[in-house]
Design a protein around this motif. Structure first.
Motif, short mmCIF file in Angstrom:
data_model
loop_
_atom_site.label_atom_id
_atom_site.label_comp_id
_atom_site.label_asym_id
_atom_site.label_seq_id
_atom_site.Cartn_x
_atom_site.Cartn_y
_atom_site.Cartn_z
N HIS A 47 102.55 9.82 134.48
CA HIS A 47 101.14 9.53 134.69
C HIS A 47 100.76 8.08 134.40
O HIS A 47 99.68 7.63 134.78
CB HIS A 47 100.28 10.43 133.79
N GLY A 48 101.60 7.35 133.71
CA GLY A 48 101.26 5.99 133.31
C GLY A 48 101.39 5.00 134.45
O GLY A 48 102.39 5.00 135.19
N ARG A 71 89.27 8.62 133.76
CA ARG A 71 89.35 7.39 134.57
C ARG A 71 90.76 6.84 134.62
O ARG A 71 91.21 6.38 135.67
CB ARG A 71 88.36 6.36 134.03
N SER A 72 91.47 6.87 133.51
CA SER A 72 92.83 6.33 133.50
C SER A 72 93.72 7.11 134.46
O SER A 72 94.47 6.51 135.26
CB SER A 72 93.40 6.40 132.08
N ALA A 76 95.53 6.08 138.11
CA ALA A 76 96.95 6.31 138.35
C ALA A 76 97.16 7.11 139.64
O ALA A 76 98.07 6.82 140.42
CB ALA A 76 97.57 7.05 137.16
N MET A 77 96.31 8.11 139.86
CA MET A 77 96.43 8.93 141.07
C MET A 77 96.19 8.10 142.33
O MET A 77 96.93 8.23 143.31
CB MET A 77 95.42 10.08 141.01
N VAL A 107 86.15 10.46 142.85
CA VAL A 107 87.61 10.28 142.84
C VAL A 107 88.23 10.96 144.05
O VAL A 107 89.12 10.41 144.72
CB VAL A 107 88.21 10.82 141.53
N LEU A 108 87.75 12.15 144.35
CA LEU A 108 88.26 12.86 145.52
C LEU A 108 87.99 12.09 146.81
O LEU A 108 88.84 12.06 147.71
CB LEU A 108 87.64 14.26 145.61
N ALA A 109 86.83 11.45 146.90
CA ALA A 109 86.52 10.65 148.09
C ALA A 109 87.53 9.52 148.25
O ALA A 109 87.99 9.23 149.36
CB ALA A 109 85.10 10.12 148.01
#
Length: 268
Positions: A47-48, A71-72, A76-77, A107-109
């Motif tokens: 994930h980092g 948010r972090s 990353a995603m 975030v999904l957008a």
């Protein structure tokens, strides 16, 4: 899709042991890793930001699951999805809890703008992802049926070019030219947290074959639903279902698939 193609893809996954990079949530990490190992794939959870690109560069597929979002992890995603596109690594978006907050929707957008190869969610999530104003969500559980989400799923497919998988009493896999309906699974599966997330990871394993995203999604969804159905028949409750599911995924045979898999194909 012919059952022989599904059998071929299962054999290919078991032979290739594709490495699946999962950026997933705290609730399901262990379940997801065990499901991938049981089907014959290899999981990694990284994930980092400091190592995402390195890990992704040796992976055959990426699964992005937004269940426990911050948010972090969101950054990353987005970094991972963009890099996956850059290196032609297929990736799947699991929009867990879509619609429950403005942050999650934003975030999904961003992730949708990067055009995932596959989107997999329950009916409420798929409808929320399509911004249907009359949809309500209850955490990560679906409050509507997969039938009701079909048109939203088809619209998402047309908007982003992704294969869209809708989980429910019946599963739907929607592609550009048609869709597949899967009538397997068990109501007991809704009593174990994270099985939808495991289904996403299994699809990720098949995406690791990098041949045909639609066929790979059909194989992943149908075999996971079948394994759930066969495991539930031997289970006495949710706890034993989870254990028996791993065993069933591991031991899925040609006879199991040809005898019990119930899928129908349709053309648009």
């Amino acid at each position: 899709m012919e059952l022989d193609i599904i059998l071929q893809k299962l054999s290919a996954v078991r032979a290739a042991t594709p490495l699946v990079h999962n950026i997933t949530n705290f609730v399901v990490m262990n379940n997801t890793a065990n499901a991938l190992l049981a089907i014959g794939a290899s999981p990694v959870m990284a994930h980092g930001q400091e190592e995402i690109k390195e890990v992704l560069s040796i992976s055959q597929a990426l699964v992005v699951n937004i269940g426990t979002l911050n948010r972090s992890w969101a950054n990353a995603m987005i970094t991972a999805a963009a890099y996956a596109n850059e290196i032609n690594c297929p990736w799947l978006l699991d929009p867990v809890g879509a619609g429950i907050s403005a942050f999650r929707n934003s975030v999904l957008a961003e992730l949708l703008s990067l055009h995932p190869a596959v989107i997999r969610g329950n009916a409420s999530e798929i409808i929320a992802l399509h911004n249907a104003s009359d949809s309500s969500t209850k955490g990560v559980d679906s409050t509507t049926t997969s039938d009701n989400a079909f048109e939203a799923g088809r619209a998402l497919q047309q908007m982003y070019g992704s294969v869209v998988c809708i989980s429910g009493a019946k599963d739907y896999i929607i592609g550009k030219r048609g869709w597949t309906e899967v009538d397997n699974g068990s109501p007991l599966m809704t009593r174990v947290t994270g099985l939808g997330c495991s289904a996403s990871a299994i699809v990720g394993a098949f995406l690791g074959l990098r041949q045909d995203h639609y066929q790979e999604a059909v194989a992943g969804i149908s075999l996971f639903s079948l394994a759930g159905e066969l495991a539930a028949a031997k289970a006495s409750g949710p706890g034993s279902l989870q254990l028996k599911l791993y065993d069933t995924l591991y031991a899925l045979s040609e006879e199991d698939i040809k005898t019990h898999l119930n899928i129908q194909e349709h053309a648009f």
